[in-house]
Design a protein around this motif. Structure first.
Motif, mmCIF file in Angstrom:
data_model
loop_
_atom_site.group_PDB
_atom_site.id
_atom_site.type_symbol
_atom_site.label_atom_id
_atom_site.label_comp_id
_atom_site.label_asym_id
_atom_site.label_seq_id
_atom_site.Cartn_x
_atom_site.Cartn_y
_atom_site.Cartn_z
ATOM 1 N N GLY A 182 54.150 27.489 -52.729
ATOM 2 C CA GLY A 182 53.680 27.484 -51.347
ATOM 3 C C GLY A 182 52.170 27.532 -51.242
ATOM 4 N N GLY A 183 51.507 28.050 -52.274
ATOM 5 C CA GLY A 183 50.052 28.121 -52.267
ATOM 6 C C GLY A 183 49.392 26.757 -52.337
ATOM 7 N N LYS A 184 50.142 25.727 -52.766
ATOM 8 C CA LYS A 184 49.580 24.379 -52.853
ATOM 9 C C LYS A 184 49.351 23.758 -51.474
ATOM 10 C CE LYS A 184 51.545 23.216 -57.393
ATOM 11 N NZ LYS A 184 52.335 22.224 -58.158
ATOM 12 N N LEU A 185 49.976 24.337 -50.455
ATOM 13 C CA LEU A 185 49.835 23.799 -49.103
ATOM 14 C C LEU A 185 48.379 23.734 -48.665
ATOM 15 C CD1 LEU A 185 50.835 22.988 -46.260
ATOM 16 C CD2 LEU A 185 51.162 25.429 -45.785
ATOM 17 N N HIS A 186 47.581 24.686 -49.113
ATOM 18 C CA HIS A 186 46.202 24.787 -48.625
ATOM 19 C C HIS A 186 45.237 23.872 -49.374
ATOM 20 C CE1 HIS A 186 43.731 26.816 -45.745
ATOM 21 N NE2 HIS A 186 42.841 27.193 -46.647
ATOM 22 N N THR A 187 45.783 23.061 -50.279
ATOM 23 C CA THR A 187 44.939 22.145 -51.044
ATOM 24 C C THR A 187 44.207 21.170 -50.124
ATOM 25 O OG1 THR A 187 46.535 22.223 -52.875
ATOM 26 C CG2 THR A 187 44.936 20.426 -52.890
ATOM 27 N N GLY A 188 42.898 21.053 -50.309
ATOM 28 C CA GLY A 188 42.119 20.058 -49.575
ATOM 29 C C GLY A 188 41.783 20.419 -48.147
ATOM 30 N N ARG A 189 41.983 21.654 -47.759
ATOM 31 C CA ARG A 189 41.612 22.045 -46.394
ATOM 32 C C ARG A 189 41.060 23.475 -46.395
ATOM 33 N NH1 ARG A 189 47.327 23.191 -43.049
ATOM 34 N NH2 ARG A 189 47.882 25.085 -44.192
ATOM 35 N N SER A 190 40.353 23.799 -45.341
ATOM 36 C CA SER A 190 39.789 25.127 -45.126
ATOM 37 C C SER A 190 40.447 25.725 -43.892
ATOM 38 C CB SER A 190 38.272 25.025 -44.917
ATOM 39 O OG SER A 190 37.755 26.175 -44.303
ATOM 40 N N ARG A 191 40.306 27.028 -43.743
ATOM 41 C CA ARG A 191 40.782 27.607 -42.497
ATOM 42 C C ARG A 191 39.957 27.089 -41.313
ATOM 43 N NH1 ARG A 191 41.946 34.006 -42.391
ATOM 44 N NH2 ARG A 191 40.536 33.902 -44.155
ATOM 45 N N ASN A 192 38.741 26.661 -41.583
ATOM 46 C CA ASN A 192 37.891 26.154 -40.497
ATOM 47 C C ASN A 192 38.494 24.911 -39.838
ATOM 48 O OD1 ASN A 192 36.225 28.197 -41.276
ATOM 49 N ND2 ASN A 192 34.469 26.921 -41.780
ATOM 50 N N ASP A 193 38.822 23.906 -40.644
ATOM 51 C CA ASP A 193 39.409 22.706 -40.034
ATOM 52 C C ASP A 193 40.864 22.930 -39.642
ATOM 53 O OD1 ASP A 193 40.214 22.754 -42.699
ATOM 54 O OD2 ASP A 193 39.957 20.605 -43.033
ATOM 55 N N GLN A 194 41.519 23.888 -40.283
ATOM 56 C CA GLN A 194 42.894 24.225 -39.910
ATOM 57 C C GLN A 194 42.943 24.855 -38.519
ATOM 58 O OE1 GLN A 194 44.797 26.926 -42.648
ATOM 59 N NE2 GLN A 194 46.739 26.930 -41.540
ATOM 60 N N VAL A 195 42.054 25.819 -38.276
ATOM 61 C CA VAL A 195 41.988 26.481 -36.964
ATOM 62 C C VAL A 195 41.643 25.470 -35.880
ATOM 63 C CG1 VAL A 195 40.696 28.140 -35.572
ATOM 64 C CG2 VAL A 195 41.403 28.760 -37.881
ATOM 65 N N ALA A 196 40.655 24.633 -36.146
ATOM 66 C CA ALA A 196 40.250 23.632 -35.159
ATOM 67 C C ALA A 196 41.407 22.688 -34.834
ATOM 68 C CB ALA A 196 39.052 22.840 -35.678
ATOM 69 N N THR A 197 42.164 22.301 -35.848
ATOM 70 C CA THR A 197 43.317 21.430 -35.625
ATOM 71 C C THR A 197 44.364 22.116 -34.762
ATOM 72 O OG1 THR A 197 42.962 20.298 -37.738
ATOM 73 C CG2 THR A 197 45.155 20.115 -36.756
ATOM 74 N N ASP A 198 44.640 23.374 -35.065
ATOM 75 C CA ASP A 198 45.611 24.133 -34.265
ATOM 76 C C ASP A 198 45.199 24.171 -32.800
ATOM 77 O OD1 ASP A 198 46.848 24.581 -36.648
ATOM 78 O OD2 ASP A 198 46.642 26.759 -36.633
ATOM 79 N N MET A 199 43.906 24.376 -32.547
ATOM 80 C CA MET A 199 43.418 24.461 -31.174
ATOM 81 C C MET A 199 43.559 23.118 -30.457
ATOM 82 S SD MET A 199 42.756 27.553 -30.623
ATOM 83 C CE MET A 199 42.263 27.171 -28.951
ATOM 84 N N THR B 147 59.699 20.931 -51.151
ATOM 85 C CA THR B 147 59.956 22.374 -51.165
ATOM 86 C C THR B 147 59.122 23.082 -50.097
ATOM 87 O OG1 THR B 147 60.451 22.361 -53.544
ATOM 88 C CG2 THR B 147 59.833 24.472 -52.571
ATOM 89 N N ILE B 148 57.858 22.705 -50.012
ATOM 90 C CA ILE B 148 56.958 23.320 -49.024
ATOM 91 C C ILE B 148 57.399 22.981 -47.602
ATOM 92 C CG2 ILE B 148 54.600 23.293 -48.105
ATOM 93 C CD1 ILE B 148 53.647 22.872 -51.024
ATOM 94 N N LYS B 149 57.780 21.727 -47.372
ATOM 95 C CA LYS B 149 58.221 21.329 -46.034
ATOM 96 C C LYS B 149 59.487 22.081 -45.624
ATOM 97 C CE LYS B 149 58.051 16.856 -45.078
ATOM 98 N NZ LYS B 149 58.134 15.378 -45.285
ATOM 99 N N ALA B 150 60.409 22.233 -46.557
ATOM 100 C CA ALA B 150 61.632 22.994 -46.257
ATOM 101 C C ALA B 150 61.288 24.457 -45.951
ATOM 102 C CB ALA B 150 62.610 22.908 -47.435
ATOM 103 N N GLY B 151 60.343 24.994 -46.718
ATOM 104 C CA GLY B 151 59.932 26.376 -46.488
ATOM 105 C C GLY B 151 59.258 26.560 -45.139
ATOM 106 N N LEU B 152 58.395 25.608 -44.774
ATOM 107 C CA LEU B 152 57.718 25.688 -43.473
ATOM 108 C C LEU B 152 58.721 25.619 -42.330
ATOM 109 C CD1 LEU B 152 54.617 23.387 -44.110
ATOM 110 C CD2 LEU B 152 54.541 25.833 -43.551
ATOM 111 N N ASN B 153 59.707 24.745 -42.456
ATOM 112 C CA ASN B 153 60.723 24.644 -41.409
ATOM 113 C C ASN B 153 61.561 25.915 -41.323
ATOM 114 O OD1 ASN B 153 60.319 22.008 -40.246
ATOM 115 N ND2 ASN B 153 61.070 21.116 -42.152
ATOM 116 N N LYS B 154 61.788 26.557 -42.457
ATOM 117 C CA LYS B 154 62.528 27.823 -42.442
ATOM 118 C C LYS B 154 61.691 28.909 -41.776
ATOM 119 C CE LYS B 154 65.855 30.637 -43.407
ATOM 120 N NZ LYS B 154 67.180 30.531 -42.696
#
Length: 292
Positions: free
Chosen positions: A100-117, A58-65
Motif C-alpha cells: 500500500g505504501g507504493k500508492l504515494h509514488t510520484g506524488r506529494s501531499r501538496n499536489d494530493q491536497v490540491a487535487t482533493d480540493m 491490490t492497491i485499488k481493491a484495498g482503496l475500495n475496501k
C-alpha cells in the motif's frame, strides 16, 4: 448565574476541543475525493509501468475496501495520523500490507491536497447549481400561479408602487440565474488538475498527468507546477460566489418573514417550514426562513 453560564461555556468549549483533537475535524469530508484521486493515480502508475500491475490491482481493491468502510462509518479517523490523507494511507496499508505504501509514488501531499480540493469543490459547485435551478423552478411555479396578484412594492419599507407578485418573484429568478452563471464560470478554473506537480517542482518519475486528468474528468492540467500547489484562488472565487448567493437567499428569506407576519399578511407559509410557540399557541414562527 454567571457561574452557571461559565460552567456551560467551559463544557461546550471542552467538547469542541475534544472533537477536533480526537478526530481530524472537517478534513475527513475530503475522504471520498482523496480515494477517487488515489484510484486514478495508481491506475496511471500501472499504465506507465512504474508500479507492477499486480500491485496496482491490490492497491485499488484495498482503496475500495477502505472507501466501503468509511461509508459504513466503521473507520475512526485520528489526528495522531495528521490528516485525512495519512489516515487513509494507514488504513490502506493495514488492509493490503506494505504494498500500500507504493500508492504515494510520484506524488506529494501538496499536489494530493490540491487535487482533493479541486475534486471536492467541483462536486459541490455542480450540486449547488442544481439546487439553485430547483429553487428557480419553484419560484417560477409560484409566479405562474399568481399572474394576477397585485401587491404593493416598497422602498424604504414604505409603500411605493403597485406591482405584480409574479414580477417580484421573478426578480429572484434573475438574481439566482446570475449566481448560477458565476458558478458555471468558476467551474472552468476549478476543473483543472494539479496532480503531478509534486511538492512544487514535479517528479522524476515518468508519470502521465493527462491520463489522470482524463480518468478524473478534468478539462486540463496546470501548466506551472508551483502555481498548481501554491494558490487557492479557485476557492476564494467560490467563497465570493457563495457569499453573493447567501445575500440573495437572505433577502428573499427576510421578505418571507415580513410577508407572513400579521402586519403584512401577504402569504402563509406551510406548517412544514414553521414552528409554534412553547407558550403562545396562536403563534406560527417562520423558523426556516429565519435560519436561512
Amino acid at each position: 448565574m454567571s457561574k452557571l453560564w461559565g460552567g456551560r461555556f467551559t463544557k461546550q468549549t471542552n467538547a469542541l476541543v475534544e472533537e477536533y483533537t480526537s478526530s481530524i475535524g472537517f478534513d475527513k469530508q475530503l475522504a471520498e475525493e482523496d480515494i477517487q484521486g488515489s484510484l486514478a493515480h495508481v491506475s496511471m502508475l500501472g499504465k506507465c509501468g512504474i508500479v507492477p500491475a499486480e500491485d496496482v490491482e491490490t492497491i485499488k481493491a484495498g482503496l475500495n475496501k477502505v472507501l466501503e468502510r468509511i461509508r459504513e462509518g466503521s473507520i475512526t479517523f485520528s489526528v495522531s495520523d495528521e490528516d485525512i490523507h495519512m489516515n487513509i494511507e494507514k488504513n490502506l496499508i493495514e488492509e493490503v500490507g506494505p504494498v500500500g505504501g507504493k500508492l504515494h509514488t510520484g506524488r506529494s501531499r501538496n499536489d494530493q491536497v490540491a487535487t482533493d480540493m479541486h475534486l471536492y469543490l467541483r462536486n459541490r459547485v455542480v450540486a449547488l447549481t442544481g439546487m439553485l435551478h430547483e429553487l428557480q423552478t419553484a419560484l417560477i411555479g409560484q409566479a405562474k400561479d399568481n399572474l394576477d396578484t397585485i401587491i404593493p412594492g416598497y422602498t424604504h419599507l414604505q409603500r411605493a408602487q403597485p406591482i405584480l407578485f409574479a414580477h417580484h418573484l421573478m426578480a429572484y429568478v434573475s438574481m439566482f440565474q446570475r449566481d448560477i452563471d458565476r458558478l458555471i464560470d468558476s467551474y472552468k478554473r476549478i476543473n483543472v488538475l494539479p496532480l503531478g506537480a509534486g511538492a512544487l517542482a514535479g517528479t522524476t518519475f515518468p508519470i502521465d498527468r493527462h491520463f489522470v486528468a482524463e480518468q478524473l474528468g478534468f478539462d486540463g492540467v496546470y501548466e506551472n507546477s508551483l502555481d498548481a500547489v501554491s494558490d487557492r484562488d479557485f476557492i476564494l472565487e467560490f467563497l465570493s460566489d457563495a457569499s453573493i448567493i447567501m445575500m440573495h437567499l437572505s433577502r428573499l428569506s427576510e421578505e418571507l418573514v415580513l410577508w407572513s407576519s400579521t402586519e403584512f399578511n401577504f402569504i402563509e407559509l406551510d406548517d412544514a417550514f414553521c414552528t409554534g410557540s412553547s407558550i403562545m399557541p396562536q403563534k406560527k414562527n417562520p423558523d426556516v426562513p429565519e435560519l436561512v
